[in-house]
Design a protein around this motif. Structure first.
Motif, PDB file in Angstrom:
ATOM      1  N   GLU A   1      -6.355  -0.079   4.533  1.00  0.00           N
ATOM      2  CA  GLU A   1      -4.330   0.241   3.823  1.00  0.00           C
ATOM      3  C   GLU A   1      -3.866   0.284   4.299  1.00  0.00           C
ATOM      4  OE1 GLU A   1      -5.452   0.504   0.042  1.00  0.00           O
ATOM      5  OE2 GLU A   1      -7.855  -0.163   1.056  1.00  0.00           O
ATOM      6  N   SER A   2      -4.287   0.569   5.721  1.00  0.00           N
ATOM      7  CA  SER A   2      -2.064   0.963   6.028  1.00  0.00           C
ATOM      8  C   SER A   2      -1.883  -0.203   6.470  1.00  0.00           C
ATOM      9  CB  SER A   2      -2.269   1.382   7.449  1.00  0.00           C
ATOM     10  OG  SER A   2      -2.766   0.261   8.603  1.00  0.00           O
TER      11      SER A   2
ATOM     12  N   SER B   1       0.921   3.701  -3.280  1.00  0.00           N
ATOM     13  CA  SER B   1       0.446   5.627  -2.297  1.00  0.00           C
ATOM     14  C   SER B   1       1.473   6.541  -3.281  1.00  0.00           C
ATOM     15  CB  SER B   1       0.520   5.758  -1.242  1.00  0.00           C
ATOM     16  OG  SER B   1      -0.719   4.838  -0.482  1.00  0.00           O
ATOM     17  N   SER B   2       2.914   5.860  -2.913  1.00  0.00           N
ATOM     18  CA  SER B   2       3.776   7.010  -3.442  1.00  0.00           C
ATOM     19  C   SER B   2       3.912   6.663  -4.671  1.00  0.00           C
ATOM     20  CB  SER B   2       4.986   6.299  -3.206  1.00  0.00           C
ATOM     21  OG  SER B   2       5.413   5.986  -1.701  1.00  0.00           O
TER      22      SER B   2
ATOM     23  N   SER C   1       0.807  -1.547   0.034  1.00  0.00           N
ATOM     24  CA  SER C   1      -0.244  -0.272   0.107  1.00  0.00           C
ATOM     25  C   SER C   1       0.791   1.116   0.290  1.00  0.00           C
ATOM     26  CB  SER C   1      -0.936  -0.100   1.088  1.00  0.00           C
ATOM     27  OG  SER C   1      -2.035  -0.828   1.480  1.00  0.00           O
ATOM     28  N   ASN C   2       1.640   1.412   0.935  1.00  0.00           N
ATOM     29  CA  ASN C   2       2.751   2.256   0.878  1.00  0.00           C
ATOM     30  C   ASN C   2       3.273   2.806  -0.498  1.00  0.00           C
ATOM     31  OD1 ASN C   2       2.158   3.058   3.597  1.00  0.00           O
ATOM     32  ND2 ASN C   2       4.076   1.780   4.185  1.00  0.00           N
TER      33      ASN C   2
ATOM     34  N   SER D   1      -2.480   1.500 -11.884  1.00  0.00           N
ATOM     35  CA  SER D   1      -4.363   0.456 -11.983  1.00  0.00           C
ATOM     36  C   SER D   1      -5.256   0.130 -12.476  1.00  0.00           C
ATOM     37  CB  SER D   1      -4.887   2.316 -11.325  1.00  0.00           C
ATOM     38  OG  SER D   1      -5.034   2.850 -11.825  1.00  0.00           O
TER      39      SER D   1
ATOM     40  N   GLN E   1       1.017   6.653  -6.760  1.00  0.00           N
ATOM     41  CA  GLN E   1       0.296   6.977  -6.834  1.00  0.00           C
ATOM     42  C   GLN E   1       0.218   9.197  -6.740  1.00  0.00           C
ATOM     43  OE1 GLN E   1      -3.182   5.566  -4.397  1.00  0.00           O
ATOM     44  NE2 GLN E   1      -3.930   4.343  -6.393  1.00  0.00           N
ATOM     45  N   MET E   2       0.873   8.990  -5.721  1.00  0.00           N
ATOM     46  CA  MET E   2       1.403  10.644  -5.770  1.00  0.00           C
ATOM     47  C   MET E   2       2.281  11.521  -7.036  1.00  0.00           C
ATOM     48  SD  MET E   2       0.893  11.323  -1.935  1.00  0.00           S
ATOM     49  CE  MET E   2       2.109   9.692  -1.392  1.00  0.00           C
TER      50      MET E   2
ATOM     51  N   TRP F   1       2.694   1.563 -10.533  1.00  0.00           N
ATOM     52  CA  TRP F   1       2.039   1.183 -10.398  1.00  0.00           C
ATOM     53  C   TRP F   1       0.899   1.395 -11.691  1.00  0.00           C
ATOM     54  CZ3 TRP F   1      -0.861  -2.129  -8.120  1.00  0.00           C
ATOM     55  CH2 TRP F   1      -2.195  -1.608  -8.228  1.00  0.00           C
TER      56      TRP F   1
END
Length: 128
Positions: A116-117, A23-24, A19-20, A55, A26-27, A53
């Motif tokens: 999510e975490s 997220s990185s 997940s981390n 999606s 995606q950002m 990533w």
């Protein structure tokens, strides 16, 4: 696996949702780069990573480069891993299609709630 278990036998899966990293990515517009310095005893000094990533396909691609401590002639750039990231409903469907019923989906080995975490997902099922 199903054939090696008796009816009612248990299967346990340990899966990493990453997940981390996702997220990185995606950002950062779909890609994320980082480097780590390796411990002194390791023959490689630096470990460079580029993650991508996608999606739509739920694929996390990890390109790796290892930089040696001594000679740059031994640069290792030949490693790429492609990981398929599954949603909980997909995991349940896959287990069902293989002759198992999912009995638990946790965010760790102490039966924490998965969210999510969660850095690890522990899934249990029984052979049917």
């Amino acid at each position: 696996i199903r054939k090696s278990l008796i009816l009612g036998g248990t299967i346990i899966l340990e899966l990493y949702p990453h997940s981390n990293l996702i997220s990185s990515c995606q950002m950062s517009g779909g890609k994320y780069k980082k480097w780590d310095e390796m411990p002194e005893r390791d023959p490689w000094r630096y470990y460079l990573s580029e993650y991508e990533w996608d999606s739509k396909s739920a694929l996390l691609t990890h390109h790796k480069i290892f930089i040696p401590r001594q000679s740059m002639n031994k640069l290792d750039i030949g490693r790429t891993e492609i990981l398929r990231i599954y949603r909980p409903s997909e995991i349940e469907d896959l287990l069902d299609s293989c002759g198992f019923t999912m009995t638990g989906f946790f965010g760790g080995w102490n039966r924490e709630k998965a969210d999510e975490s969660s850095s690890v997902n522990v899934i249990s099922g029984v052979a049917v």
